[in-house]
Design a protein around this motif. Structure first.
Motif, mmCIF file in Angstrom:
data_model
loop_
_atom_site.group_PDB
_atom_site.id
_atom_site.type_symbol
_atom_site.label_atom_id
_atom_site.label_comp_id
_atom_site.label_asym_id
_atom_site.label_seq_id
_atom_site.Cartn_x
_atom_site.Cartn_y
_atom_site.Cartn_z
ATOM 1 N N PRO A 55 24.711 1.961 -2.093
ATOM 2 C CA PRO A 55 23.752 2.631 -2.975
ATOM 3 C C PRO A 55 22.544 3.136 -2.197
ATOM 4 O O PRO A 55 22.132 2.533 -1.205
ATOM 5 C CB PRO A 55 23.372 1.541 -3.987
ATOM 6 N N VAL A 56 21.976 4.244 -2.682
ATOM 7 C CA VAL A 56 20.838 4.870 -2.011
ATOM 8 C C VAL A 56 19.661 4.938 -2.976
ATOM 9 O O VAL A 56 19.813 5.380 -4.125
ATOM 10 C CB VAL A 56 21.197 6.295 -1.533
ATOM 11 N N ALA B 256 12.436 3.390 0.939
ATOM 12 C CA ALA B 256 12.827 2.732 -0.316
ATOM 13 C C ALA B 256 11.652 1.922 -0.869
ATOM 14 O O ALA B 256 11.809 0.802 -1.350
ATOM 15 C CB ALA B 256 14.044 1.838 -0.109
ATOM 16 N N ALA B 257 10.454 2.514 -0.798
ATOM 17 C CA ALA B 257 9.229 1.837 -1.231
ATOM 18 C C ALA B 257 8.623 2.552 -2.428
ATOM 19 O O ALA B 257 8.512 3.786 -2.438
ATOM 20 C CB ALA B 257 8.219 1.789 -0.081
ATOM 21 N N LEU B 258 8.215 1.765 -3.422
ATOM 22 C CA LEU B 258 7.604 2.314 -4.627
ATOM 23 C C LEU B 258 6.795 1.229 -5.318
ATOM 24 O O LEU B 258 6.921 0.048 -4.995
ATOM 25 C CB LEU B 258 8.652 2.883 -5.576
ATOM 26 N N LYS C 89 9.982 3.751 -11.278
ATOM 27 C CA LYS C 89 11.347 3.312 -11.556
ATOM 28 C C LYS C 89 12.221 3.552 -10.332
ATOM 29 O O LYS C 89 12.125 4.583 -9.671
ATOM 30 C CB LYS C 89 11.912 4.022 -12.788
ATOM 31 N N LEU C 90 13.071 2.578 -10.050
ATOM 32 C CA LEU C 90 13.994 2.670 -8.925
ATOM 33 C C LEU C 90 15.175 3.548 -9.321
ATOM 34 O O LEU C 90 15.898 3.248 -10.271
ATOM 35 C CB LEU C 90 14.473 1.269 -8.525
ATOM 36 N N LEU C 91 15.366 4.629 -8.590
ATOM 37 C CA LEU C 91 16.431 5.589 -8.863
ATOM 38 C C LEU C 91 17.533 5.370 -7.827
ATOM 39 O O LEU C 91 17.294 5.473 -6.622
ATOM 40 C CB LEU C 91 15.870 7.009 -8.767
ATOM 41 N N LEU D 119 21.234 -3.074 -2.399
ATOM 42 C CA LEU D 119 20.237 -2.110 -1.932
ATOM 43 C C LEU D 119 18.916 -2.835 -1.696
ATOM 44 O O LEU D 119 18.400 -3.507 -2.589
ATOM 45 C CB LEU D 119 20.043 -1.003 -2.974
ATOM 46 N N GLN D 120 18.376 -2.713 -0.499
ATOM 47 C CA GLN D 120 17.082 -3.303 -0.200
ATOM 48 C C GLN D 120 15.974 -2.300 -0.511
ATOM 49 O O GLN D 120 16.094 -1.116 -0.176
ATOM 50 C CB GLN D 120 17.005 -3.721 1.269
ATOM 51 N N PHE D 121 14.925 -2.794 -1.170
ATOM 52 C CA PHE D 121 13.789 -1.927 -1.481
ATOM 53 C C PHE D 121 12.508 -2.732 -1.427
ATOM 54 O O PHE D 121 12.529 -3.961 -1.315
ATOM 55 C CB PHE D 121 13.971 -1.258 -2.850
ATOM 56 N N ARG D 122 11.391 -2.035 -1.493
ATOM 57 C CA ARG D 122 10.083 -2.696 -1.375
ATOM 58 C C ARG D 122 9.165 -2.233 -2.495
ATOM 59 O O ARG D 122 9.090 -1.040 -2.799
ATOM 60 C CB ARG D 122 9.455 -2.372 -0.015
ATOM 61 N N VAL D 123 8.486 -3.188 -3.098
ATOM 62 C CA VAL D 123 7.448 -2.889 -4.084
ATOM 63 C C VAL D 123 6.107 -2.967 -3.381
ATOM 64 O O VAL D 123 5.788 -3.971 -2.734
ATOM 65 C CB VAL D 123 7.496 -3.887 -5.265
ATOM 66 N N VAL D 124 5.329 -1.896 -3.478
ATOM 67 C CA VAL D 124 4.026 -1.839 -2.819
ATOM 68 C C VAL D 124 2.935 -1.769 -3.881
ATOM 69 O O VAL D 124 3.173 -1.388 -5.031
ATOM 70 C CB VAL D 124 3.932 -0.605 -1.891
ATOM 71 N N ALA D 125 1.736 -2.154 -3.483
ATOM 72 C CA ALA D 125 0.597 -2.103 -4.401
ATOM 73 C C ALA D 125 0.212 -0.656 -4.662
ATOM 74 O O ALA D 125 0.291 0.197 -3.777
ATOM 75 C CB ALA D 125 -0.586 -2.869 -3.819
ATOM 76 N N ALA D 126 -0.187 -0.392 -5.893
ATOM 77 C CA ALA D 126 -0.632 0.956 -6.250
ATOM 78 C C ALA D 126 -1.916 1.277 -5.502
ATOM 79 O O ALA D 126 -2.812 0.430 -5.368
ATOM 80 C CB ALA D 126 -0.839 1.056 -7.751
ATOM 81 N N ALA D 127 -2.039 2.482 -4.989
ATOM 82 C CA ALA D 127 -3.231 2.887 -4.246
ATOM 83 C C ALA D 127 -4.416 3.010 -5.185
ATOM 84 O O ALA D 127 -4.318 3.615 -6.263
ATOM 85 C CB ALA D 127 -2.975 4.218 -3.542
ATOM 86 N N LEU D 128 -5.539 2.430 -4.793
ATOM 87 C CA LEU D 128 -6.752 2.505 -5.599
ATOM 88 C C LEU D 128 -7.418 3.856 -5.386
ATOM 89 O O LEU D 128 -7.402 4.401 -4.273
ATOM 90 C CB LEU D 128 -7.713 1.383 -5.218
ATOM 91 N N PRO D 129 -8.026 4.422 -6.418
ATOM 92 C CA PRO D 129 -8.700 5.724 -6.250
ATOM 93 C C PRO D 129 -9.912 5.600 -5.341
ATOM 94 O O PRO D 129 -10.596 4.585 -5.322
ATOM 95 C CB PRO D 129 -9.111 6.081 -7.687
ATOM 96 N N LYS D 130 -10.166 6.646 -4.554
ATOM 97 C CA LYS D 130 -11.338 6.664 -3.690
ATOM 98 C C LYS D 130 -12.601 6.835 -4.525
ATOM 99 O O LYS D 130 -12.549 7.286 -5.662
ATOM 100 C CB LYS D 130 -11.216 7.805 -2.678
#
Length: 218
Positions: free
Chosen positions: A52-53, A70-72, A77-79, A171-182
């Protein structure tokens, strides 16, 4: 766990030509109907799938854009895109029937404990009056509630026409923190802006003059 299944099918025409050439190695191959040959045939025909991709977008058969790293974030949502292989096509008269079911589960990378699981994530059934061509399957997986970190998504596929066969890919994937607004991107609340305008010096002077007594003429 809220996992939304989506399945797409595209019929494409593929043709392959196999030409056999005799050689001395033929004598080393398993004889037809021998236990070794039967085991080899069974392995070759077992239900399987391509790896899977993780995708940024999927437009059609072999038309997708991989997701870098594979980071989101957990708000996305993971597609997922993959091809089922060696599935059974049951033919009755002129009707060709495919029926695949899929489960999905998420684990922390390297751990066996299942965090989220959906049994009937996908139920794909196809009946056509002509031999079906290759298909692809697509998953849209909600990641709500997952903390930043490394995870694994197990795709578990079964064939309703061969229930003893199970295909599984991870499928390996990574959950990252949402970027904070400047700071410059932050939007100041309307109430705060209105309050600041009402307290500006020019407005204060006008308000003071309006409230004061008019000077009397001598």
């Amino acid at each position: 766990m809220r996992i939304l299944p989506t399945t797409y099918v595209l019929f494409c025409c593929f043709a392959t030509v196999a030409i056999a050439h005799g050689s001395e190695d033929e004598a080393l191959k398993a004889k037809p109907d021998s236990p070794a040959q039967k085991a080899e045939d069974e392995t070759a025909e077992r239900l399987a799938m391509t790896p899977p991709v993780a995708c940024r977008s999927i437009e059609g058969f072999e038309d997708f854009e991989p997701l870098p790293g594979a980071a989101l974030t957990a708000d996305e949502k993971l597609l997922v895109y993959y091809h089922p292989l060696n599935y059974r096509v049951v033919t009755t008269g002129k009707t060709h029937h495919i029926h695949l079911i899929q489960a999905g589960q998420i684990r922390r990378r390297g751990e066996k404990a299942v965090l989220l699981r959906k049994e009937n994530l996908l139920d794909f059934e196809l009946k056509v009056d002509f031999p079906p061509n290759p298909i692809y399957l697509k998953n849209i997986v909600s990641l709500k509630g997952l903390k930043p970190g490394d995870y694994e998504y197990d795709v578990i596929l079964r064939d309703k026409h061969a229930l003893t066969q199970v295909a599984k890919q991870t499928l390996q994937f990574r959950v990252v923190a949402a970027a904070l607004p400047k700071d410059e991107d932050k939007v100041e609340p309307v109430e705060k802006r209105a309050s600041a305008r009402s307290k500006s010096p020019s407005r204060l002077r006008k308000a003071s003059h309006a409230r004061g007594k008019r000077p009397t003429r001598p």
